[in-house]
Scaffold this active site. Structure first.
Site, short mmCIF file in Angstrom:
data_model
loop_
_atom_site.label_atom_id
_atom_site.label_comp_id
_atom_site.label_asym_id
_atom_site.label_seq_id
_atom_site.Cartn_x
_atom_site.Cartn_y
_atom_site.Cartn_z
N HIS A 9 6.99 25.56 34.05
CA HIS A 9 7.06 26.82 34.79
C HIS A 9 6.07 26.82 35.97
O HIS A 9 5.08 26.08 35.97
CB HIS A 9 6.75 28.01 33.87
CG HIS A 9 5.37 27.97 33.29
ND1 HIS A 9 4.24 28.37 33.99
CD2 HIS A 9 4.93 27.59 32.06
CE1 HIS A 9 3.17 28.23 33.23
NE2 HIS A 9 3.55 27.75 32.06
N GLU A 87 5.72 28.06 24.14
CA GLU A 87 4.34 27.60 24.25
C GLU A 87 3.75 27.34 22.87
O GLU A 87 4.20 27.90 21.86
CB GLU A 87 3.51 28.67 24.99
CG GLU A 87 2.04 28.37 25.13
CD GLU A 87 1.77 27.15 26.01
OE1 GLU A 87 1.97 26.02 25.50
OE2 GLU A 87 1.34 27.32 27.16
#
Length: 228
Positions: A9, A87
């Site tokens: 990202h 994550e």
């Protein structure tokens, strides 16, 4: 097998302020991160990605949407969310300043022996690697079956997850994975298949990628590279 493009990202407000965001909801791309994700999308715009698969966290879904927006009409039509690309669960470390965490005894373990690192109230780094690798291999096999061995697809995830996936593909012990850098909106490339994975790029930030989708050959002496 298909070719996997791993995209981290773009930069977030947490990245810019030195905070370990983890799975904190509402962490989004900042202005720089939005520009970075757009640049990654332009690098992939010449490819008709078979699919775009993303971590469920906002910053990855925003980055995946930026990739999708620049796809040709024959490319991916939506973003598929995959929880196992999320994550690392940093538990009680989540939301704390990196400068503060660097004073914790566990910090040295994370840097030098991550196989022994279990975040308080969270997951271990080996567990993170196992779910991430299993996820990309599962999607890669499915996409290959559906779209053929020359298909290219993208997985949008997080720095530690991508480093762990790359370490596995490189045959690198997880205890050495901190030697890898994965910058915001960088692109790394893995081709599964044959006797071992082929890592075609790590942490790339520039360059056209139209050559992707051509199956790497097995060579001795380095080979001639992909036809351009």
């Amino acid at each position: 097998m298909a070719t996997l493009v791993l995209v981290r990202h773009g930069r977030t407000t947490a990245n810019a302020t030195g905070v370990l965001a983890g799975r904190t909801p509402g962490v989004e791309l900042d202005e720089t991160g939005t520009q970075q994700a757009g640049a990654a999308g332009r690098r992939l715009a010449g490819l008709a990605l078979a699919e775009i698969v993303s971590s469920p966290l906002e910053r990855c879904r925003q980055s995946a949407t930026a990739l999708l927006a620049q796809q040709p009409s024959a490319g991916a039509q939506r973003v598929l969310v995959e929880d196992d690309l999320s994550e690392c669960d940093y538990g009680e470390w989540q939301g704390r300043a990196l400068s503060e965490l660097a004073q914790e005894p566990l910090w040295a373990t994370v840097q030098t022996q991550p196989t022994a690192a279990v975040f308080p109230g969270g997951e271990s780094m080996p567990a993170m690697q196992a779910r991430g690798v299993a996820a990309v291999r599962r999607h890669d096999a499915r996409i290959t079956q559906a779209s053929g061995p020359h298909a290219v697809w993208a997985a949008v995830s997080h720095g530690d997850v991508i480093k762990a996936i790359l370490a596995d593909a490189l045959g690198m012990h997880l205890d050495s994975f901190q030697r890898l850098d994965v910058h915001p909106a960088s692109i790394s490339i893995v081709h599964y298949g044959g006797p071992r994975p082929a890592v075609l790029g790590v942490n790339t930030l520039e360059g056209e990628l139209g050559w992707l989708g051509r199956t790497p050959g097995e060579t001795v002496g380095g080979g001639a590279g992909a036809a351009r």
